[in-house]
Scaffold this motif. Structure first.
Motif, PDB file in Angstrom:
ATOM      1  N   SER A 158       0.818  -1.226   0.000  1.00  0.00           N
ATOM      2  CA  SER A 158       0.000   0.000   0.000  1.00  0.00           C
ATOM      3  C   SER A 158       0.849   1.273   0.000  1.00  0.00           C
ATOM      4  CB  SER A 158      -0.921   0.014   1.225  1.00  0.00           C
ATOM      5  OG  SER A 158      -0.146   0.135   2.413  1.00  0.00           O
TER       6      SER A 158
ATOM      7  N   PRO B 204       3.142   4.226  -1.331  1.00  0.00           N
ATOM      8  CA  PRO B 204       3.424   4.837  -2.636  1.00  0.00           C
ATOM      9  C   PRO B 204       4.891   4.613  -3.001  1.00  0.00           C
ATOM     10  CG  PRO B 204       3.269   6.518  -0.926  1.00  0.00           C
ATOM     11  CD  PRO B 204       2.887   5.232  -0.280  1.00  0.00           C
TER      12      PRO B 204
ATOM     13  N   ALA C 287       3.625  10.078  -4.173  1.00  0.00           N
ATOM     14  CA  ALA C 287       2.829  10.979  -3.325  1.00  0.00           C
ATOM     15  C   ALA C 287       3.612  12.274  -3.110  1.00  0.00           C
ATOM     16  CB  ALA C 287       2.535  10.306  -1.987  1.00  0.00           C
TER      17      ALA C 287
ATOM     18  N   LYS D 148       5.294  16.267   2.141  1.00  0.00           N
ATOM     19  CA  LYS D 148       4.755  17.311   3.026  1.00  0.00           C
ATOM     20  C   LYS D 148       5.881  18.019   3.782  1.00  0.00           C
ATOM     21  CE  LYS D 148       0.582  17.370   5.904  1.00  0.00           C
ATOM     22  NZ  LYS D 148      -0.322  16.464   6.635  1.00  0.00           N
TER      23      LYS D 148
ATOM     24  N   HIS E 239       2.109  13.378   1.856  1.00  0.00           N
ATOM     25  CA  HIS E 239       0.807  14.026   2.007  1.00  0.00           C
ATOM     26  C   HIS E 239      -0.297  13.072   2.435  1.00  0.00           C
ATOM     27  CE1 HIS E 239       0.352  18.274   1.604  1.00  0.00           C
ATOM     28  NE2 HIS E 239       1.339  18.321   0.724  1.00  0.00           N
ATOM     29  N   ASP E 240      -0.116  11.767   2.141  1.00  0.00           N
ATOM     30  CA  ASP E 240      -1.144  10.812   2.590  1.00  0.00           C
ATOM     31  C   ASP E 240      -0.832  10.301   4.000  1.00  0.00           C
ATOM     32  OD1 ASP E 240       1.080   9.419   1.989  1.00  0.00           O
ATOM     33  OD2 ASP E 240       0.230   8.233   0.369  1.00  0.00           O
ATOM     34  N   ASP E 241       0.008  11.077   4.733  1.00  0.00           N
ATOM     35  CA  ASP E 241       0.377  10.792   6.132  1.00  0.00           C
ATOM     36  C   ASP E 241       1.215   9.524   6.309  1.00  0.00           C
ATOM     37  OD1 ASP E 241      -0.653  13.100   7.152  1.00  0.00           O
ATOM     38  OD2 ASP E 241      -2.623  12.263   7.576  1.00  0.00           O
ATOM     39  N   HIS E 242       1.849   9.054   5.242  1.00  0.00           N
ATOM     40  CA  HIS E 242       2.857   8.000   5.402  1.00  0.00           C
ATOM     41  C   HIS E 242       4.115   8.645   5.969  1.00  0.00           C
ATOM     42  CE1 HIS E 242       0.565   5.319   2.537  1.00  0.00           C
ATOM     43  NE2 HIS E 242       0.906   4.500   3.503  1.00  0.00           N
TER      44      HIS E 242
END
Length: 261
Positions: free
Chosen positions: A136, A138, A168, A171, A245-248
């Protein structure tokens, strides 16, 4: 009634809350380790003349027994501190006066030359450890290097990092300096890692292929040369933390060896 000056140096060890129940014997075996303790009488009983009185003094730093004069260090579970305490004893009706101040001890520079140990790193989903669902994640590729993991404490940690590609958006990229303190006795050891400082080296979705400099100064009181004794250890690590950005959260850890030259 006289003025005396006391110099004290000690190592105070304590356990983190999660380890307290585990090591009952710890409390009996690890009392504060006294490194140095001496008292001199500055002024004999009598009256001081009116006005300002300056009394010169000096203390030889003679350790107790075979103790070592460790460098001043303020940690969470290990504290190495040196203090001067002045006591003025007064007659019956007046309260005694006491004043304490801390002084800083630097360890002697190590002899010889420090061999640099540069480290190149590559971070991809495949190189990460402790990942539950690798599929899962990126896709990303981050390369970089640290100039040396053998560090002189008075010089900054340097290097650079390049985000080659990332599916992704990025951030934030941060440098996290961590202290690893180990306290213990024959019954066992409690090892705790806590953050000293966190420096953001990039904000937002960085340009791909752009070298980002790594630069961190070691804070004086919260770091010391890497230390290993029978009762305690103080070690240091640096984490490179990339937040997508997807909090990974991607973290790469590097143990450091600090010394004073």
């Amino acid at each position: 009634q006289g003025i005396s000056l006391t110099m004290e140096g000690s190592v105070n060890l304590q356990l983190s809350a999660k380890s307290v129940g585990v090591f009952e014997a710890f409390y009996n075996s690890v009392k504060p380790i006294q490194i140095i303790n001496s008292t001199i009488e500055m002024v004999k009983p009598g009256k001081l003349p009116s006005g300002k009185t300056e009394i010169p003094f000096e203390f030889p730093l003679h350790m107790k027994g075979n103790k070592v004069l460790y460098e001043t260090y303020h940690g969470v579970f290990v504290n190495i501190q040196y203090t001067l305490r002045c006591d003025m004893r007064r007659s019956l009706l007046a309260k005694d006066l006491t004043k304490t101040c801390e002084f800083i001890v630097h360890s002697l520079s190590q002899k010889g030359k420090l061999m640099p140990s540069p480290v190149d790193f590559t971070i991809t989903p495949e190189t990460l450890q402790n990942v539950k669902e690798r599929a899962s994640l990126p896709k990303f590729l981050i390369r970089g290097h640290l100039s040396s993991t053998n560090c002189i404490i008075t010089q900054p940690l340097t290097g650079e990092l390049v985000v080659e590609n990332a599916e992704a958006a990025v951030k934030s990229i941060e440098l996290q300096l961590v202290r690893v303190e180990t306290c213990g006795c024959a019954e066992g050891y409690a090892r705790d890692a806590t953050e000293i400082q966190n420096i953001q080296i990039a904000d937002g979705d960085v340009c791909r292929g752009l070298p980002i400099p790594i630069y961190m100064v070691f804070p004086r009181l919260f770091t010391c040369p890497t230390l290993e004794t029978t009762n305690f250890k103080v070690e240091f690590e640096v984490n490179i933390v990339v937040l997508l950005h997807d909090d990974h959260l991607i973290t790469e850890n590097f143990p450091l060896k600090l010394c004073r030259m």
